[in-house]
Motif scaffolding. Structure first.
Motif, PDB file in Angstrom:
ATOM      1  N   ASN A 190       0.680  -0.872  -0.041  1.00 23.42           N
ATOM      2  CA  ASN A 190       0.123   0.263   0.166  1.00 23.42           C
ATOM      3  C   ASN A 190       0.848   0.903   0.014  1.00 23.42           C
ATOM      4  N   SER A 209     -18.341   1.970   7.027  1.00 23.44           N
ATOM      5  CA  SER A 209     -17.701   1.531   5.199  1.00 23.44           C
ATOM      6  C   SER A 209     -18.501   0.928   5.210  1.00 23.44           C
ATOM      7  N   SER A 227     -17.291  -3.138   5.807  1.00 26.28           N
ATOM      8  CA  SER A 227     -16.239  -3.739   5.509  1.00 26.28           C
ATOM      9  C   SER A 227     -15.425  -4.099   6.664  1.00 26.28           C
ATOM     10  N   ASN A 280     -12.189  -5.110   6.009  1.00 21.79           N
ATOM     11  CA  ASN A 280     -10.796  -4.606   5.959  1.00 21.79           C
ATOM     12  C   ASN A 280      -9.571  -3.104   6.216  1.00 21.79           C
ATOM     13  N   TRP A 282      -7.488  -1.346   5.432  1.00 20.01           N
ATOM     14  CA  TRP A 282      -7.380   0.271   4.587  1.00 20.01           C
ATOM     15  C   TRP A 282      -8.344   0.610   3.814  1.00 20.01           C
ATOM     16  N   ASN A 283      -9.882  -0.058   3.896  1.00 21.74           N
ATOM     17  CA  ASN A 283     -11.419   0.248   3.601  1.00 21.74           C
ATOM     18  C   ASN A 283     -11.917   1.405   4.889  1.00 21.74           C
ATOM     19  N   LEU A 284     -11.086   0.493   6.001  1.00 25.91           N
ATOM     20  CA  LEU A 284     -11.886   1.357   7.112  1.00 25.91           C
ATOM     21  C   LEU A 284     -11.134   2.653   7.767  1.00 25.91           C
ATOM     22  N   ARG A 285      -9.956   2.587   7.434  1.00 26.68           N
ATOM     23  CA  ARG A 285      -8.526   3.596   7.737  1.00 26.68           C
ATOM     24  C   ARG A 285      -9.495   5.200   8.265  1.00 26.68           C
ATOM     25  N   SER A 286     -10.323   5.975   7.092  1.00 26.18           N
ATOM     26  CA  SER A 286     -10.650   6.965   7.251  1.00 26.18           C
ATOM     27  C   SER A 286     -12.003   6.998   7.867  1.00 26.18           C
TER      28      SER A 286
END
Length: 531
Positions: free
Chosen positions: A143, A278, A281, A283, A285-289
């Motif tokens: 990433n 999200s 999700s 994942n 990286w999808n949750l990060r924000s």
């Protein structure tokens, strides 16, 4: 005539003896100020205020030396060379706190912009991350954000990482042992670097403490107690076992180790909210924000650390190798209050090393409390000598503590939980100050969305201010108080019940309830007062 010749021969012999060893004659002059024992002609030379060295001991009286002389003799016979235990570079890192501050700052202030580092081409990084991804339960796929963190660590923090690698030589074998017991991936050991930079006395601005950064309430729930002398969150073994248990329970909830990492940092509630926001999700990286900013930098920091340690050789890291390994240490359960100063004088083990091996003792004092087991960790070479001379060591400590005893703090312990009833004039800030906790913590413990309180409302508080439990053997309620009762629950013991009620001891419970054994049955009703 014969007497004259004999006298001359004796005089000549004396001169010859002086000529052969003049230093010996000079040294005898130094004993003029030496202390003399009150038996036979034992002569002592006092080097400082705490150590007495015996000169030419008489074997017949060897076992009748004053305690100071015996302690000094112990140290000389079984001296543990300081250089053989810990070299100067390693010693400098033992209690160093700047690594913790550096790691926290990196996580908080990481900007994730592209970092140029020609020594690590992107294609090479992708290939290495793919190999890691294949052999770990974590999502270590490439990433751009992770690449930025890895390269920034390589570019700016290489020396710091080498220092952490040196410390890991001591801690990681112990971490792996505990993690394996609870089927937690061994790679979780790198989490302690992100959490505390391997500083067992690290404390965050929020109060999280120890290698695994337990908050006060979370530590209590995991069985880690805090008193004026001891903070078990700083005990490497106890805290690591508690962390392993907690991480295993989080995995049972989420079933995903990336989610476990995120929830360990921000709490399961924040992660479940992020999953909802999200669209479901799981994942990272999808949750990060949708996660708090600190957690957004937390998992990349963990994965970057994992990469750097696994590919340390390829990047030319050259950490110092410590001469003391975890398996070269052992523990002794103490039978009397001891200070690190006493132990250091007797064993020759540096006080700094004792602090490193026993970080949970906040005042450098190991207390003695009935029904508690407090242990001293030492290099194995010193353990045998300590055990062989245990009585002499305790006698030595006891004589030194007689004068200092009044200056020592009373043993006090923080309550497990306080149930507080709101009174007129109360507000969250006032209550928080009273118990030494944060307003946000009170709101979290009681699911409060705002700051409004009502009179008569009950609040659950995990107090950080200790309650005195010293000298409570004769404690009793006031005459006006009614006799309180307690119903025994499954898993209860006299000791665990006494811990729930400050001022009540195991002996009190036995006396007030006529108990002559330790077996309790669920449903039994115990009196909590003499009445």
């Amino acid at each position: 005539m014969k007497k004259t010749i004999s006298f001359l021969m004796l005089f000549l012999w004396f001169l010859g003896s002086y000529a052969q060893n003049p230093k010996k004659q000079i040294n005898t002059a130094k004993t003029t100020n030496a202390q003399k024992a009150n038996f036979r002609v034992q002569v002592f030379e006092k080097k400082d205020s705490s150590s007495i060295k015996l000169l030419n001991p008489d074997p017949e009286f060897k076992n009748r030396l004053p305690i100071g002389a015996k302690i000094d003799e112990i140290s000389n016979f079984q001296d543990l060379p300081k250089a053989a235990v810990i070299d100067s570079v390693w010693k400098a890192e033992l209690l160093n706190s700047d690594l913790f501050e550096m790691m926290q700052r990196e996580i908080r202030d990481q900007d994730y912009s592209e970092v140029v580092y020609k020594e690590l081409p992107t294609d090479t990084l992708k290939a290495r991350l793919a190999k890691l991804n294949a052999r770990t339960p974590f999502n270590v796929e490439y990433n751009p954000i992770l690449e930025s963190v890895i390269k920034s660590y390589l570019k700016r923090n290489k020396k710091s990482m080498e220092r952490l690698m040196a410390l890991s030589e001591y801690y990681f074998p112990m971490f792996e042992q505990q993690l394996d017991r609870y089927d937690v991936p061994l790679e979780i050991k790198y989490l302690a670097i992100v959490e505390s930079a391997l500083n067992p006395r690290a404390k965050s601005h929020m109060g999280a403490t120890g290698l695994w950064q337990f908050m006060f309430a979370t530590g209590k729930m995991q069985g880690l107690n805090v008193s004026s002398y001891v903070d078990e969150r700083m005990d490497p073994i106890m805290a690591t076992e508690a962390a392993a248990q907690y991480l295993a329970s989080l995995y049972r909830t989420f079933g995903d180790w990336d989610m476990v990492l995120a929830s360990y940092n921000s709490g399961p509630g924040n992660v479940s909210k992020a999953i909802r926001r999200s669209g479901g999700s799981t994942n990272y990286w999808n949750l990060r924000s949708y996660l708090p900013r600190e957690t957004a930098g937390y998992v990349p920091a963990f994965l970057a650390t994992l990469y750097l340690f696994e590919y340390a050789e390829e990047h030319g890291f050259q950490p110092e190798k410590p001469e003391l390994a975890f398996f070269e240490t052992d523990t002794i359960h103490v039978k009397q209050l001891l200070s690190f100063d006493h132990i250091s004088k007797v064993t020759g083990v540096e006080k700094e090393l004792l602090q490193f091996l026993n970080p949970s003792y906040k005042l450098d004092i190991i207390p003695y409390v009935e029904n508690e087991d407090y242990a001293l960790r030492m290099p194995r070479k010193s353990v045998g000598m300590f055990v062989n001379n245990e009585d002499a060591i305790y006698n030595f400590a006891k004589t030194e503590l007689v004068e200092k005893e009044k200056a020592l703090p009373a043993y006090v312990e923080a309550e497990d939980k306080v149930r507080y009833r709101v009174k007129s004039g109360d507000y969250l800030g006032k209550i928080a100050q009273k118990y030494g906790v944060g307003i946000s913590s009170i709101k979290s413990w009681n699911n409060l969305s705002g700051n409004n309180l009502r009179v008569g409302q009950y609040l659950t508080i995990y107090s950080r201010k200790p309650v005195n439990v010293a000298n409570t053997g004769n404690a009793r309620p006031s005459n006006e108080a009614e006799t309180k009762l307690y119903t025994v629950k499954s898993g209860d013991s006299l000791w665990s019940i006494s811990k729930k009620f400050p001022g009540i001891t195991v002996q009190n419970l036995r006396s007030w309830n006529g108990i002559t054994h330790t077996n309790l049955k669920p449903g039994m009703v115990l009196k909590l007062s003499r009445g």
